[in-house]
Structures are given as structure tokens and as C-alpha cells.
Motif scaffolding. Structure first.
Motif, PDB file in Angstrom:
ATOM      1  N   GLY A 187      -3.707  -3.173 -11.198  1.00 40.18           N
ATOM      2  CA  GLY A 187      -2.590  -2.629 -11.331  1.00 40.18           C
ATOM      3  C   GLY A 187      -1.828  -2.512  -9.885  1.00 40.18           C
ATOM      4  O   GLY A 187      -2.474  -2.259  -8.980  1.00 40.18           O
ATOM      5  N   ALA A 188      -0.549  -2.411 -10.289  1.00 40.20           N
ATOM      6  CA  ALA A 188       0.534  -2.635  -9.201  1.00 40.20           C
ATOM      7  C   ALA A 188       0.310  -1.626  -7.977  1.00 40.20           C
ATOM      8  O   ALA A 188       0.339  -1.971  -6.952  1.00 40.20           O
ATOM      9  CB  ALA A 188       2.179  -2.536  -9.761  1.00 40.20           C
ATOM     10  N   ASP A 189      -0.097  -0.388  -8.272  1.00 45.06           N
ATOM     11  CA  ASP A 189       0.081   0.691  -7.364  1.00 45.06           C
ATOM     12  C   ASP A 189      -1.608   0.672  -6.716  1.00 45.06           C
ATOM     13  O   ASP A 189      -1.747   1.481  -5.552  1.00 45.06           O
ATOM     14  CB  ASP A 189       0.128   2.096  -7.915  1.00 45.06           C
ATOM     15  N   ASN A 190      -2.454  -0.165  -7.310  1.00 46.50           N
ATOM     16  CA  ASN A 190      -3.931   0.118  -6.649  1.00 46.50           C
ATOM     17  C   ASN A 190      -4.254  -1.165  -5.805  1.00 46.50           C
ATOM     18  O   ASN A 190      -5.401  -0.989  -5.369  1.00 46.50           O
ATOM     19  CB  ASN A 190      -4.846   0.361  -7.866  1.00 46.50           C
ATOM     20  N   VAL A 191      -3.513  -2.188  -5.654  1.00 46.65           N
ATOM     21  CA  VAL A 191      -3.915  -3.487  -4.954  1.00 46.65           C
ATOM     22  C   VAL A 191      -4.193  -3.315  -3.318  1.00 46.65           C
ATOM     23  O   VAL A 191      -4.979  -3.706  -3.124  1.00 46.65           O
ATOM     24  CB  VAL A 191      -2.701  -4.462  -4.995  1.00 46.65           C
ATOM     25  N   GLU A 192      -3.332  -2.383  -2.826  1.00 46.22           N
ATOM     26  CA  GLU A 192      -3.582  -2.052  -1.437  1.00 46.22           C
ATOM     27  C   GLU A 192      -4.931  -1.351  -1.024  1.00 46.22           C
ATOM     28  O   GLU A 192      -5.624  -1.572  -0.158  1.00 46.22           O
ATOM     29  CB  GLU A 192      -2.418  -1.205  -0.909  1.00 46.22           C
ATOM     30  N   ASP A 193      -5.554  -0.595  -2.216  1.00 51.43           N
ATOM     31  CA  ASP A 193      -6.651   0.187  -2.182  1.00 51.43           C
ATOM     32  C   ASP A 193      -7.867  -0.839  -2.267  1.00 51.43           C
ATOM     33  O   ASP A 193      -8.954  -0.266  -1.752  1.00 51.43           O
ATOM     34  CB  ASP A 193      -6.628   1.343  -3.105  1.00 51.43           C
ATOM     35  N   HIS A 194      -7.671  -1.974  -2.909  1.00 53.19           N
ATOM     36  CA  HIS A 194      -8.898  -2.457  -3.291  1.00 53.19           C
ATOM     37  C   HIS A 194      -8.788  -4.227  -2.875  1.00 53.19           C
ATOM     38  O   HIS A 194     -10.070  -4.547  -2.263  1.00 53.19           O
ATOM     39  CB  HIS A 194      -9.117  -2.623  -4.790  1.00 53.19           C
ATOM     40  N   LEU A 195      -7.745  -4.829  -2.810  1.00 54.02           N
ATOM     41  CA  LEU A 195      -7.911  -6.168  -2.546  1.00 54.02           C
ATOM     42  C   LEU A 195      -8.277  -6.453  -0.943  1.00 54.02           C
ATOM     43  O   LEU A 195      -9.074  -7.328  -0.721  1.00 54.02           O
ATOM     44  CB  LEU A 195      -6.425  -6.969  -2.634  1.00 54.02           C
ATOM     45  N   PRO A 196      -7.808  -5.676  -0.169  1.00 58.30           N
ATOM     46  CA  PRO A 196      -8.087  -6.007   1.185  1.00 58.30           C
ATOM     47  C   PRO A 196      -9.683  -5.834   1.582  1.00 58.30           C
ATOM     48  O   PRO A 196     -10.263  -6.655   2.137  1.00 58.30           O
ATOM     49  CB  PRO A 196      -7.413  -4.874   2.267  1.00 58.30           C
ATOM     50  N   ARG A 197     -10.308  -5.007   0.844  1.00 64.74           N
ATOM     51  CA  ARG A 197     -11.816  -4.610   1.224  1.00 64.74           C
ATOM     52  C   ARG A 197     -12.417  -5.734   0.402  1.00 64.74           C
ATOM     53  O   ARG A 197     -13.622  -6.275   1.207  1.00 64.74           O
ATOM     54  CB  ARG A 197     -12.281  -3.268   0.745  1.00 64.74           C
ATOM     55  N   LEU A 198     -12.078  -6.370  -0.642  1.00 61.47           N
ATOM     56  CA  LEU A 198     -12.678  -7.561  -1.273  1.00 61.47           C
ATOM     57  C   LEU A 198     -12.505  -8.721  -0.378  1.00 61.47           C
ATOM     58  O   LEU A 198     -13.492  -9.448  -0.326  1.00 61.47           O
ATOM     59  CB  LEU A 198     -12.341  -7.716  -2.702  1.00 61.47           C
TER      60      LEU A 198
END
Length: 458
Positions: free
Chosen positions: A324-335
Motif C-alpha cells: 500500500g502506498a502509505d505503508n512502504v516506508e514502514d516495511h520495505l526497509p526492514r525486509l
């Protein structure tokens, strides 16, 4: 590796799969599938894996797109041809932006099954099983249509075989001539609303003019007139997948004969579940959908299982992110950090569709074009910041002029959705929206080429 091992998924938890009430009919269909020729072959899957290995290094870019769920009723030559036409246009635009080859993979010739958020749905106080795709049951809201029918697997196989036959003819028979493909794109950019993209189309034309002046033509250079094209789908219905699995007689490897690439969905990626158990055994490239609920620990386990412990096996595993557009920063970096810590050589690709589905004011499921674009932008931005390779994009799209996603050059609104809303499941980008996204991704790749893709090959 023995063929008997591929049945081990049957001892694992079944998620998002139907329960067939007629066991004899199911056995007969599975026996029939085992006797039919596979749809794809081991060397084709290995070739795709090699090309995806180049994607993981930034030496190629992946374009994957196609239907949310293929339909028996809406199948025909025109639908397949129009889809392929748009994919070719998108690939040419992306090639110009990335300055590397574009690997073309369709969600086609097997994308018949869909996971659902609930096992049943209720209409006018009548509760029936949810529609799970034409390979499982029918879309009509009736008890007969919604009953899972194993014979639908044979119809799905027949349609997939016809689709692949047509695609192979189109990809090698002159339809993919670069000059024809670019002429279609020029027609699109001639529209007033596409004026912003004419400069890119013009630069592409200059390149083609130079190639022609240098004495190269589709008649002289096969690469200018033909393309390699691969099929993919979610490996959801495992009876179908096992029925089309074959042993490569040269190596003894197990090959999923249903498609060149198969993926595991966000709802079926349980590390000890049936779908992971099946997919870990075949040599095909495997995709893994990663959503907001994908934990770092689960990702580590899944990568290890699906890569067979060989983290250097580039091209084997594709991580398809969908936040989801507003959630990328919350999850992609950690993955990304998790993968980098492991040292796994994976392909990162962005699915900006599934995390951006909303219900419109008029009651239709839709996806705003601006949200789809924003998720792709975030994907590129974060990979640039991390110094990792943004390997590709994954779109639900069609070559038809549908009205299912809002926005884009033609500025479709909620009120327009009812005009040509044809999808049986999720909303798709129409041909114009898909091509516009290719131009926008072109710009993103040109902006990050020096920072990310070239650095990755150093």
C-alpha cells in the motif's frame, strides 16, 4: 529427486483451497492431467531463471503483468493479442529508460485461481461459497455454480495451452517487430493528453531510425522482430500444480509444467504450509508475495526453504512486495535489511496493486492511479537509499479499454467505473493506464540508473 516427493504438500495445512466432495471425479482429473503434455518445459524455466539472475544484479529489468483472474467466458484471440500488444509497448519504453533488457512475464495461461478474504459470501440472506476463480467454481451466484468442480481444471489447461500457442506465434511471427510496437506507442502519444510523453517517444524513434540507417532491420536481425515471453501465475490450486509437474529426464529435477514462474500469495506463505512445501521442490523460479504482515523472521525461514539453503542461487527467488502506498516506508526497509544481512541474492519487484484497493463512493472496488504510482515511486526511492536493485514491477492490467481503476491521463472518476467494469475479481489498469505507468517508471529508472542499477553491476 523422485516424483513421489511432490505429494508431500498433502500432509500440510491446506489454505485457500477448495474441498472437493466427489473424490472419484477429482482422482480422474488428476490422472488426466498427469497424462497430458506439460505447458512449459525445463529448459524454458532454466532460461527464465538465468534472465532473472541478471535482473537481481541490475543487468536487466522485470515487467510482469496481466489479468487479476483469467476468465473462461472472456477468453479469445483479441483479448490475448491486445494484452500482448500493451506488454510489448511497455517493455520497449522501459528498455529505453533502464538501458538494459526487459524480461517479459505475463500473468497469463494459468492465472485462474484467486484467494479470497472470506470462504463464503451472503446475498439476500443466501450464503454460498465465495467465487475462487474459474478453475475452481463459477462466478454466478447459485449453488450449482459455486460448487467446486474438478473438471474445471481440464478446461483451464485447455485454455492455457491455446493461450501459450497464440503467444508463441505472436512473439516469434513478426507481431513483436520493434517498429510496429513503436508505431502503436506513437499513436498513443499523439493524443493531446499524452503530450508529456512525446519527447521520450521521439527519442525512441530517433534510435530506431539510426538502427535502420546502420543497415539493421527485423529481416536481418531476429532480435528486432521477436521476443522471449514467459507465463506465470499464483500456484494456489495444488492438485492442478501437482498434476502438471514433470521429472526432467536429463537431470531428474522436478519441474512445474503449469507455467514458467509460479508464486506464493500473501495469504498462503505459511513456512510450514502446503504451498511452500510444494514450491520448494520444483526448479522453476518462485515468487513470494510480501505484505505488511511478513515478519523478518518468517522471511528468513521462507528464503532459506525456497532457495534450498543456497542463498547464492540468483534468479531462483523473487520477492514481490505489496504494502500500500502509505505503508512502504514502514516495511520495505526492514525486509531489505533482512535480505542483506542474510546475503541472499533475490529479485526485488513491486506489486503496487494489491495494497491499494479501495471501495469507491459508487460501491465498486477500485485502485486510484496516483496510489499505484506512489507505491512504485517509494519502491525506487527506498532501494536507491539502500543501494539495492529495484528489479521490476508487477501490475494487474488488461489490453482492453476497461474502467476499473480511477485516474490516469483520461482522469477516470468513480462515476466512470460502471461504464466498462468487467473484472470478476480485482480492478485492473486499462491499456492507456498501463502504458502511462511504463512511461512514468521509465523516468524513475532514468533517475536512479546511475545511483542503483549501474552501481550494482560494478
Amino acid at each position: 529427486m523422485q516424483m513421489s516427493g511432490i505429494s508431500s504438500w498433502r500432509q500440510r495445512e491446506r489454505i485457500q483451497m477448495p474441498v472437493y466432495t466427489d473424490a472419484a471425479a477429482l482422482r480422474a482429473v488428476e490422472d488426466r492431467l498427469r497424462a497430458l503434455p506439460p505447458l512449459v518445459f525445463a529448459d524454458e524455466a532454466r532460461r527464465l531463471k538465468s534472465e532473472l539472475a541478471a535482473v537481481s544484479r541490475g543487468q536487466a529489468f522485470l515487467l510482469q503483468g496481466g489479468d487479476c483472474a483469467e476468465s473462461f467466458e472472456q477468453f479469445g484471440t483479441e483479448q490475448v493479442r491486445d494484452f500482448f500488444k500493451v506488454i510489448l509497448q511497455m517493455a520497449m519504453v522501459l528498455t529505453y529508460g533502464a538501458k538494459v533488457p526487459v524480461v517479459k512475464v505475463g500473468r497469463i495461461a494459468g492465472q485462474f485461481a484467486k484467494p479470497r478474504s472470506a470462504p463464503t459470501e451472503t446475498v439476500n440472506d443466501v450464503e454460498l461459497p465465495s467465487y475462487r476463480g474459474d478453475i475452481i467454481n463459477g462466478f454466478d451466484f447459485s449453488e450449482a455454480a459455486r460448487a467446486p468442480d474438478p473438471n474445471r481444471m481440464i478446461e483451464a489447461y485447455t485454455q492455457a495451452a491455446a493461450t501459450l500457442n497464440l503467444l508463441r506465434g505472436l512473439s516469434k511471427g513478426g507481431f513483436a517487430d520493434v517498429n510496429k510496437v513503436h508505431a502503436w506507442t506513437l499513436d498513443w502519444t499523439a493524443e493531446d493528453k499524452a503530450a508529456d510523453y512525446r519527447a521520450i517517444a521521439g527519442a525512441l524513434q530517433d534510435t530506431l531510425d539510426f538502427i535502420r540507417a546502420a543497415g539493421l532491420s527485423p529481416r536481418k536481425a531476429e532480435e528486432l522482430a521477436t521476443v522471449d515471453f514467459y507465463s506465470s501465475h499464483e500456484a494456489l490450486l495444488l492438485e492442478y500444480e501437482e498434476g502438471l509437474t514433470r521429472v526432467d529426464p536429463q537431470t531428474g529435477d522436478l519441474v512445474a509444467g503449469s507455467g514458467h514462474l509460479i508464486w506464493i500469495g500473501d495469504r498462503t506463505r505459511q513456512p510450514d504450509g502446503a504451498h511452500v512445501e510444494f514450491c520448494r521442490q520444483v526448479i522453476n523460479p518462485i515468487g513470494l508475495k510480501c505484505g505488511p504482515t511478513t515478519s523478518n523472521e518468517d522471511l528468513k525461514v521462507l528464503i532459506d526453504k525456497l532457495m534450498g539453503g543456497n542463498l547464492d542461487d540468483a534468479g531462483r527467488l523473487m520477492l514481490i512486495t505489496r504494502f500500500g502506498a502509505d505503508n512502504v516506508e514502514d516495511h520495505l526497509p526492514r525486509l531489505i535489511d533482512t535480505v542483506e544481512e542474510m546475503g541472499a541474492k533475490v529479485v526485488w519487484t513491486c506489486d503496487p496493486m494489491h495494497g491499494n484497493t479501495i471501495k469507491s463512493a459508487t460501491g465498486y472496488k477500485t485502485r486510484p492511479f496516483e496510489n499505484v504510482l506512489k507505491e512504485v515511486q517509494e519502491f525506487f526511492r527506498i532501494h536507491a537509499a539502500k543501494g539495492t536493485v529495484p528489479g521490476g514491477v508487477h501490475f494487474e492490467m488488461t489490453g482492453q479499454d476497461v474502467t476499473e481503476c480511477t485516474g490516469g491521463l483520461r482522469a477516470l472518476t468513480d462515476e466512470d467505473l460502471s461504464d466498462r467494469y468487467h473484472t470478476a475479481c480485482d480492478p485492473r489498469l486499462n491499456a492507456s493506464q498501463a502504458l502511462e505507468l511504463a512511461f512514468l517508471v521509465n523516468q524513475l529508472m532514468r533517475n536512479t540508473k546511475g545511483d542503483v542499477m549501474t552501481a550494482a553491476t560494478a
